[in-house]
Design a protein around this motif. Structure first.
Motif, PDB file in Angstrom:
ATOM      1  N   CYS A  21     -12.284   6.345  55.403  1.00 33.96           N
ATOM      2  CA  CYS A  21     -13.348   6.711  54.470  1.00 33.96           C
ATOM      3  C   CYS A  21     -14.659   6.036  54.845  1.00 33.96           C
ATOM      4  O   CYS A  21     -14.738   4.811  54.886  1.00 33.96           O
ATOM      5  CB  CYS A  21     -12.985   6.280  53.053  1.00 33.96           C
ATOM      6  SG  CYS A  21     -11.356   6.811  52.491  1.00 33.96           S
ATOM      7  N   THR A  23     -17.854   5.669  53.061  1.00 34.12           N
ATOM      8  CA  THR A  23     -18.231   6.020  51.696  1.00 34.12           C
ATOM      9  C   THR A  23     -19.207   5.028  51.102  1.00 34.12           C
ATOM     10  O   THR A  23     -19.461   3.967  51.669  1.00 34.12           O
ATOM     11  CB  THR A  23     -16.969   6.165  50.811  1.00 34.12           C
ATOM     12  OG1 THR A  23     -17.336   6.758  49.570  1.00 34.12           O
ATOM     13  CG2 THR A  23     -16.300   4.829  50.566  1.00 34.12           C
ATOM     14  N   CYS A  31     -12.118   4.040  45.486  1.00 30.49           N
ATOM     15  CA  CYS A  31     -11.615   4.996  46.477  1.00 30.49           C
ATOM     16  C   CYS A  31     -10.417   4.421  47.225  1.00 30.49           C
ATOM     17  O   CYS A  31      -9.413   5.106  47.428  1.00 30.49           O
ATOM     18  CB  CYS A  31     -12.726   5.369  47.461  1.00 30.49           C
ATOM     19  SG  CYS A  31     -13.982   6.433  46.718  1.00 30.49           S
ATOM     20  N   PRO A  42      -5.690   3.455  53.205  1.00 24.13           N
ATOM     21  CA  PRO A  42      -7.135   3.579  53.381  1.00 24.13           C
ATOM     22  C   PRO A  42      -7.698   2.617  54.414  1.00 24.13           C
ATOM     23  O   PRO A  42      -7.238   1.484  54.536  1.00 24.13           O
ATOM     24  CB  PRO A  42      -7.679   3.232  51.992  1.00 24.13           C
ATOM     25  CG  PRO A  42      -6.670   2.302  51.413  1.00 24.13           C
ATOM     26  CD  PRO A  42      -5.337   2.703  51.990  1.00 24.13           C
ATOM     27  N   CYS A 213     -11.522  11.528  48.309  1.00 24.42           N
ATOM     28  CA  CYS A 213     -10.651  10.744  49.191  1.00 24.42           C
ATOM     29  C   CYS A 213      -9.195  11.179  49.062  1.00 24.42           C
ATOM     30  O   CYS A 213      -8.445  11.183  50.047  1.00 24.42           O
ATOM     31  CB  CYS A 213     -10.790   9.254  48.885  1.00 24.42           C
ATOM     32  SG  CYS A 213     -12.400   8.609  49.367  1.00 24.42           S
TER      33      CYS A 213
END
Lengths: 282, 282, 282
Positions: A21, A23, A31, A42, A213
């Motif tokens: 991600c 972001t 997220c 993640p 996500c």
């Protein structure tokens, strides 16, 4: 389609794909936590020198345009190019496109540079993209990151909005996922609606970013259309169950936010089948 | 005054003003969530190229100096100038002013460039500003972002502290809101005290930053003095109710933080009237 | 050793040392909250111009390499040098070292520049460091910020892993704290194991980063070895108690995260003595 999509949850938990991600730092923590809750792994790497390495290691890359500091833009551009080159799924969240020239320019650039699999936004953002790519003349009037009150999806405007979403998906050769009171999802051929929306979702920050996500994680293990549907269903149903618990306990948006993650953590195909309100419009 | 101020909560929820926060990335998520909980619409934009557009769209701009990375300083300066030019309310949180030369220089610069409506800080920070603008010779000795133990507001030092707060407000032609065990608020003419402070508020990060943003939201719909009072009352009472619930449930600061947002989400004029301990000192 | 270490909690709460964290913005809010919960005073300053001032004011500095944007690297280097010069305890969290060249280069540089007191990482990260400093030929294969599945600590590989940890601590003249299902801690002379690990800890982001900051706070008041042990025990036991509560209430990772902070807030020597599973291996 509901049953088929619901099978992806167990698949995601088994594969636990690296979900890369890039972001904004407003909701980056949320997220990461929601990706973990639904079963992904993640990696929030957004430093230009290591973007290519992370794109190559990841099952999917997500670009969220929430914050656009100078040193955040270059990594997005690198990721847009490198996902295309390496055939890595790419999901784009064009936060607040239409609100400033900077955001319009970057959105166009990222879409042109890449082969984006899913674009996730609210109706104001998707209208802004339709406008930027000459798909509609209608102007959106959003002022911030939230959907403009004129663009809220209702039973009355659902058909015209759905047609526009399909047209954008078709023109950009991608899947569009619009979240709102009713979610609209189209791959340019079919149109699906999800009627599990909760107003309180807009009373916490990051519900949209988190959804993007989650859709991203699913993109690592299934088609963009299925990923958009099961991601949207998971979040919407979690929101519904979290809102109920919040109301029963007489609590507020702080507890709602905690319960939302709890519900994602416990989400499974049975819950999807029991609560999911998925309709095929076209 | 208590009743008059309490009416602003419903007004805020009805108007839902765009609340533009340029703030540190330690507590930015908490800030966005508390603005949503009390009824504003947060926009956490802090990219130099779009600051002017956001100032123009917003009902208020908030500058929080918590993190001062190089690319965060320019947006603050642009916002300071542009709020003055466009007559947009501006609220400043001079985090840790007095602790480093960098923070002193930027605080002076931002105050001189702008027409700030409310400055929100702890007593160490307000003393540091008094010092920087030659209002007092007394030195503050804070080492971090928290109030120095010598500067904690008590029944014994409340009068001298309140006088200093009033003098700073008068000299800088602004409203000062000092949060602590007892809150002190002055517009340079009157002085108000709020006696709803909770010690556990200092055991979560961001309680000060959140308060600043809440005061900011209220600045979009009422006078700086009323905004400072109702913002401080809302947060202090929410803290009191959250602490009670935490203790009854035998929990800790994690749950307290969640309940604080819950209480803000459910805050209304009745709760303010029932629990608010607002006193006019001068 | 368990009893001796447990005494440090009250000591920490009494001294409330300024805990200076240069850390990633994914979990920075969690880090500040956990330091407050256990009794420290966090300062999350990471701006190059004020790093030296904060190192001098602080009882300890922590460097977490989670995000490595260009303007975050220089402050880390300044802190590495200045902690050595001022004899300030330094704790390093080499997040995802081994995953990219950038991370390897910076890890080597920071270790060479400083006199690091504790390095806290997962087994993949410690293996990567062992490799970078020619202590082992074994390659780690981590792809993201999480431990590689090959590197998960089990009863079967605990001895070989513990030996490697001790060798790294000895070679780098530091204390190594490896967190996992079983924690391994060594100062290069002794090896301690903690068997309070919870799998759900890996289902929230930031559990490792938080642990590093907690160990950091303890470093301000006791030896690196004791700090690593009591920090690891506090977090692991809090995780165990939080997981139990989560399961009893039929909740998920959102509630777990809240309870983890609650348990840290209420942690004391009695709880450590009651639940701590500390073993001396060598």
């Amino acid at each position: 389609m509901l049953e088929q999509c619901s099978k992806n949850i167990e698949k995601l938990r088994n594969k636990c794909p690296l979900t890369h991600c890039i972001t904004n730092y407003v909701t980056i923590n949320d997220c990461a936590n929601v990706v973990l809750a639904i079963g992904g792994s993640p990696a929030m790497a957004n430093e230009a020198p290591e973007i290519e390495e992370f794109v190559e290691a990841a099952g999917v890359t997500i670009i969220n345009m929430g914050t656009l500091l100078e040193d955040q833009i270059e990594p997005m551009q690198i990721a847009a190019c490198h996902t295309k080159k390496t055939n890595t799924p790419l999901v784009l969240d064009p936060v607040a496109v239409g609100v400033s020239k900077l955001r319009n320019d970057i959105t166009i650039d990222l879409i042109n540079k890449s082969s984006v699999d899913v674009i996730r936004g609210n109706m104001s953002e998707i209208k802004a993209i339709a406008n930027l790519f000459n798909i509609t003349d209608e102007k959106s009037v959003a002022k911030g990151v939230d959907v403009s009150s004129d663009d809220i999806i209702t039973k009355d405007n659902i058909k015209s909005n759905a047609s526009l979403v399909k047209a954008v998906a078709d023109k950009l050769n991608t899947t569009i996922a619009v979240s709102g009171a009713i979610d609209i999802i189209s791959d340019g051929v079919s149109i699906y609606l999800i009627d599990n929306g909760e107003e309180v979702m807009s009373k916490i920050t990051g519900s949209g970013c988190m959804l993007t996500c989650v859709i991203g994680s699913f993109c690592a293990i299934t088609s963009p259309l299925e990923a958009a549907i099961i991601g949207s269903l998971s979040m919407a149903i979690s929101g519904e169950l979290a809102r109920r618990k919040m109301e029963i306990n007489n609590e507020g948006s702080g507890s709602f936010r905690t319960y939302l993650i709890d519900m994602m953590y416990n989400m499974n195909d049975e819950t999807i089948m029991k609560y999911g309100k998925l309709y095929k419009l076209e």
